[in-house]
Scaffold this motif. Structure first.
Motif, PDB file in Angstrom:
ATOM      1  N   ILE A   1      47.732  60.735  50.260  1.00 47.73           N
ATOM      2  CA  ILE A   1      47.267  59.539  49.566  1.00 47.73           C
ATOM      3  C   ILE A   1      47.039  58.429  50.581  1.00 47.73           C
ATOM      4  CG2 ILE A   1      49.696  59.011  49.022  1.00 47.73           C
ATOM      5  CD1 ILE A   1      48.707  57.233  46.748  1.00 47.73           C
ATOM      6  N   LEU A   2      45.912  57.747  50.459  1.00 52.80           N
ATOM      7  CA  LEU A   2      45.646  56.516  51.196  1.00 52.80           C
ATOM      8  C   LEU A   2      45.762  55.382  50.189  1.00 52.80           C
ATOM      9  CD1 LEU A   2      44.663  54.798  53.593  1.00 52.80           C
ATOM     10  CD2 LEU A   2      42.310  55.343  52.905  1.00 52.80           C
ATOM     11  N   GLN A   3      46.840  54.633  50.291  1.00 56.69           N
ATOM     12  CA  GLN A   3      47.094  53.552  49.333  1.00 56.69           C
ATOM     13  C   GLN A   3      46.878  52.214  50.030  1.00 56.69           C
ATOM     14  OE1 GLN A   3      50.879  53.807  47.337  1.00 56.69           O
ATOM     15  NE2 GLN A   3      50.173  52.554  45.628  1.00 56.69           N
ATOM     16  N   CYS A   4      46.032  51.366  49.431  1.00 52.95           N
ATOM     17  CA  CYS A   4      45.629  50.115  50.073  1.00 52.95           C
ATOM     18  C   CYS A   4      45.848  48.921  49.158  1.00 52.95           C
ATOM     19  CB  CYS A   4      44.156  50.168  50.480  1.00 52.95           C
ATOM     20  SG  CYS A   4      43.755  51.484  51.644  1.00 52.95           S
ATOM     21  N   ASP A   5      46.013  47.786  49.782  1.00 57.94           N
ATOM     22  CA  ASP A   5      46.209  46.522  49.084  1.00 57.94           C
ATOM     23  C   ASP A   5      45.410  45.475  49.850  1.00 57.94           C
ATOM     24  OD1 ASP A   5      47.863  43.829  48.894  1.00 57.94           O
ATOM     25  OD2 ASP A   5      48.372  44.984  47.111  1.00 57.94           O
ATOM     26  N   ILE A   6      44.654  44.637  49.136  1.00 54.57           N
ATOM     27  CA  ILE A   6      43.882  43.591  49.808  1.00 54.57           C
ATOM     28  C   ILE A   6      44.812  42.446  50.195  1.00 54.57           C
ATOM     29  CG2 ILE A   6      41.996  41.932  49.617  1.00 54.57           C
ATOM     30  CD1 ILE A   6      40.980  44.756  49.583  1.00 54.57           C
ATOM     31  N   LYS A   7      44.693  42.012  51.413  1.00 56.58           N
ATOM     32  CA  LYS A   7      45.515  40.904  51.904  1.00 56.58           C
ATOM     33  C   LYS A   7      45.125  39.604  51.195  1.00 56.58           C
ATOM     34  CE  LYS A   7      46.235  38.208  56.125  1.00 56.58           C
ATOM     35  NZ  LYS A   7      45.713  37.989  57.502  1.00 56.58           N
ATOM     36  N   ARG A   8      46.070  39.051  50.436  1.00 55.15           N
ATOM     37  CA  ARG A   8      45.911  37.755  49.749  1.00 55.15           C
ATOM     38  C   ARG A   8      44.550  37.684  49.044  1.00 55.15           C
ATOM     39  NH1 ARG A   8      48.037  33.003  53.529  1.00 55.15           N
ATOM     40  NH2 ARG A   8      48.328  32.059  51.481  1.00 55.15           N
ATOM     41  N   TYR A   9      44.406  38.542  48.052  1.00 56.62           N
ATOM     42  CA  TYR A   9      43.095  38.775  47.454  1.00 56.62           C
ATOM     43  C   TYR A   9      42.505  37.538  46.779  1.00 56.62           C
ATOM     44  CZ  TYR A   9      39.389  40.767  44.583  1.00 56.62           C
ATOM     45  OH  TYR A   9      38.179  41.025  43.992  1.00 56.62           O
ATOM     46  N   PHE A  10      43.171  37.000  45.758  1.00 56.17           N
ATOM     47  CA  PHE A  10      42.580  35.888  44.999  1.00 56.17           C
ATOM     48  C   PHE A  10      42.316  34.661  45.879  1.00 56.17           C
ATOM     49  CE2 PHE A  10      43.638  38.427  41.361  1.00 56.17           C
ATOM     50  CZ  PHE A  10      42.703  38.061  40.411  1.00 56.17           C
ATOM     51  N   PRO A  11      43.234  34.282  46.784  1.00 54.55           N
ATOM     52  CA  PRO A  11      42.929  33.136  47.660  1.00 54.55           C
ATOM     53  C   PRO A  11      41.794  33.406  48.647  1.00 54.55           C
ATOM     54  CG  PRO A  11      45.302  33.536  47.576  1.00 54.55           C
ATOM     55  CD  PRO A  11      44.627  34.713  46.935  1.00 54.55           C
ATOM     56  N   SER A  12      41.422  34.686  48.851  1.00 59.22           N
ATOM     57  CA  SER A  12      40.408  35.036  49.851  1.00 59.22           C
ATOM     58  C   SER A  12      39.009  35.212  49.268  1.00 59.22           C
ATOM     59  CB  SER A  12      40.805  36.341  50.561  1.00 59.22           C
ATOM     60  OG  SER A  12      42.032  36.200  51.242  1.00 59.22           O
ATOM     61  N   ILE A  13      38.852  35.233  47.946  1.00 57.25           N
ATOM     62  CA  ILE A  13      37.528  35.482  47.349  1.00 57.25           C
ATOM     63  C   ILE A  13      36.561  34.364  47.730  1.00 57.25           C
ATOM     64  CG2 ILE A  13      36.267  35.631  45.162  1.00 57.25           C
ATOM     65  CD1 ILE A  13      38.694  37.056  43.983  1.00 57.25           C
ATOM     66  N   ASP A  14      35.492  34.746  48.390  1.00 56.43           N
ATOM     67  CA  ASP A  14      34.519  33.793  48.920  1.00 56.43           C
ATOM     68  C   ASP A  14      33.534  33.375  47.819  1.00 56.43           C
ATOM     69  OD1 ASP A  14      33.261  32.923  51.820  1.00 56.43           O
ATOM     70  OD2 ASP A  14      31.707  33.314  50.327  1.00 56.43           O
ATOM     71  N   HIS A  15      33.405  32.061  47.606  1.00 58.58           N
ATOM     72  CA  HIS A  15      32.578  31.564  46.500  1.00 58.58           C
ATOM     73  C   HIS A  15      31.107  31.932  46.671  1.00 58.58           C
ATOM     74  CE1 HIS A  15      35.586  28.252  45.036  1.00 58.58           C
ATOM     75  NE2 HIS A  15      36.139  29.433  45.176  1.00 58.58           N
ATOM     76  N   GLN A  16      30.595  31.787  47.871  1.00 54.09           N
ATOM     77  CA  GLN A  16      29.168  32.071  48.102  1.00 54.09           C
ATOM     78  C   GLN A  16      28.864  33.543  47.848  1.00 54.09           C
ATOM     79  OE1 GLN A  16      27.656  30.633  51.887  1.00 54.09           O
ATOM     80  NE2 GLN A  16      26.071  32.202  51.930  1.00 54.09           N
ATOM     81  N   ILE A  17      29.729  34.421  48.324  1.00 51.56           N
ATOM     82  CA  ILE A  17      29.511  35.858  48.125  1.00 51.56           C
ATOM     83  C   ILE A  17      29.628  36.205  46.643  1.00 51.56           C
ATOM     84  CG2 ILE A  17      30.434  38.163  48.613  1.00 51.56           C
ATOM     85  CD1 ILE A  17      31.344  37.064  51.344  1.00 51.56           C
TER      86      ILE A  17
END
Length: 359
Positions: free
Chosen positions: A131-147
């Motif tokens: 299994i490759l289990q992943c977690d996004i580092k600080r996901y909600f604070p990192s969401i880029d508005h322009q993207i």
């Protein structure tokens, strides 16, 4: 991909706003801000409708607080009238995006949820060697508005609806700072790019699914991993070829650069399925499913709080039974029969000054 226009008139109908208000107040009917809004419900909704149609609507200020379980996070609560607007928007645009999501994306979708995700995770886990289990580092604070806005515009072209979506995104309150650099950045780029969505919003939860939808398709269709699932920013790939999963990890990290995201350096791991894996409060093994110790500790704290509230008559017997049944139903997704027996034998719920009918 088909782009949709002429949505704003559907969003701003009184019928849709009323439906949104009923959804927004679910489980919160007796909160003071909800009672105040509902006291003049028709007037409040007509005022909102007028502000939206005239494009004079502006979101209000958030109330923020920190939680520390299961991990420290900043939670932002929008004013109630804004939550009504979020529901009104989502009522109309969610059905447009829903067909674009892969089946194995489980968070914040009607008919999916954590329990189905646990079942699917367990099936994949028990039929794979790695299994490759992943977690996004600080996901909600990192969401880029322009993207995020550009991703939404691939599906929506209605100018007024985009104005409303942009208003909700732009008025997001400041989140915990994230200072990550990506190829092409200069010293000030991470500060200049506006990012972060408040975790407590329905709209944020929906936008978070849109933001990683491309990653889902990339893993399924380009990397060609048949056993893959995601719950918010926690995702896992399963297989019998360790080299395939190692290669997949590198490709995922490269793809996430386009979203200005990074996987968590510690929480993202490749390991054998003999070891057991943590997922949504459970520890999954090949032969059994156990409740994680930290999840059990938090649950005991909640039981103690429920016991106190019921004793002080701050919660009704009906509400208490509903909460206990909900918690028990969650535990049933693991091999927890003995644990449930022990807990419910130990915890006694009684009220002070009980009436004869309650004894």
């Amino acid at each position: 991909m088909k782009r949709h226009g002429n949505l704003f008139s559907e969003i701003t109908t009184f019928k849709n706003l009323l439906k949104a208000a009923k959804k927004a107040q679910k489980g919160k009917q007796f909160y003071p801000n909800v009672l105040k809004f509902n006291y003049n419900l028709e007037t409040e909704l007509l005022t909102l409708q007028e502000e939206l149609i005239n494009q004079t609507y502006q979101p209000g200020n958030y109330r923020t607080f920190k939680i520390f379980e299961p991990k420290p996070r900043l939670i932002s609560a929008a004013p109630y009238r804004d939550r009504v607007v979020h529901h009104a928007l989502c009522n109309i645009i969610i059905p447009l995006f829903e067909p674009t999501f892969i089946y194995d994306s489980y968070a914040n979708r009607e008919g999916f949820g954590s329990h189905k995700a646990i079942k699917r995770f367990t099936n994949f886990y028990r039929s794979s060697n790695y299994i490759l289990q992943c977690d996004i580092k600080r996901y909600f604070p990192s969401i880029d508005h322009q993207i995020l806005k550009s991703l939404i515009r691939r599906k929506i072209k209605c100018p007024q609806t985009l104005w409303l979506i942009d208003s909700i995104i732009d008025y997001s309150n400041a989140q915990e700072p994230v200072l990550d650099y990506f190829p092409g950045d200069d010293l000030l780029t991470p500060i200049q790019r506006k990012k972060g969505l408040p975790i407590g919003n329905l709209s944020s939860q929906f936008f978070a699914n849109i933001y990683l939808n491309g990653l889902d398709h990339y893993i399924k269709e380009d990397i060609r991993c048949p056993k893959y699932l995601r719950y918010v920013d926690d995702f896992a790939l399963f297989g019998d070829d360790i080299d395939f999963l190692k290669d997949a990890k590198g490709k995922i990290e490269a793809y996430l650069i386009n979203l200005r995201l990074k996987i968590h350096p510690i929480k993202s791991q490749l390991f054998t399925t003999e070891q057991g894996a943590n997922f949504l409060g459970f520890r999954i093994f090949n032969e059994r499913i156990r409740v994680r110790n930290d999840n059990l500790r938090r649950s005991r704290k909640r039981l103690k709080r429920m016991q106190r509230d019921y004793n002080q008559r701050l919660v009704s017997l009906e509400k208490l039974i509903q909460r206990l049944q909900s918690w028990e139903a969650h535990l049933k997704h693991g091999n927890t029969y003995k644990l449930r027996q022990d807990i419910f034998d130990y915890w006694v719920f009684s009220t002070s000054n009980q009436s004869p009918e309650e004894k």
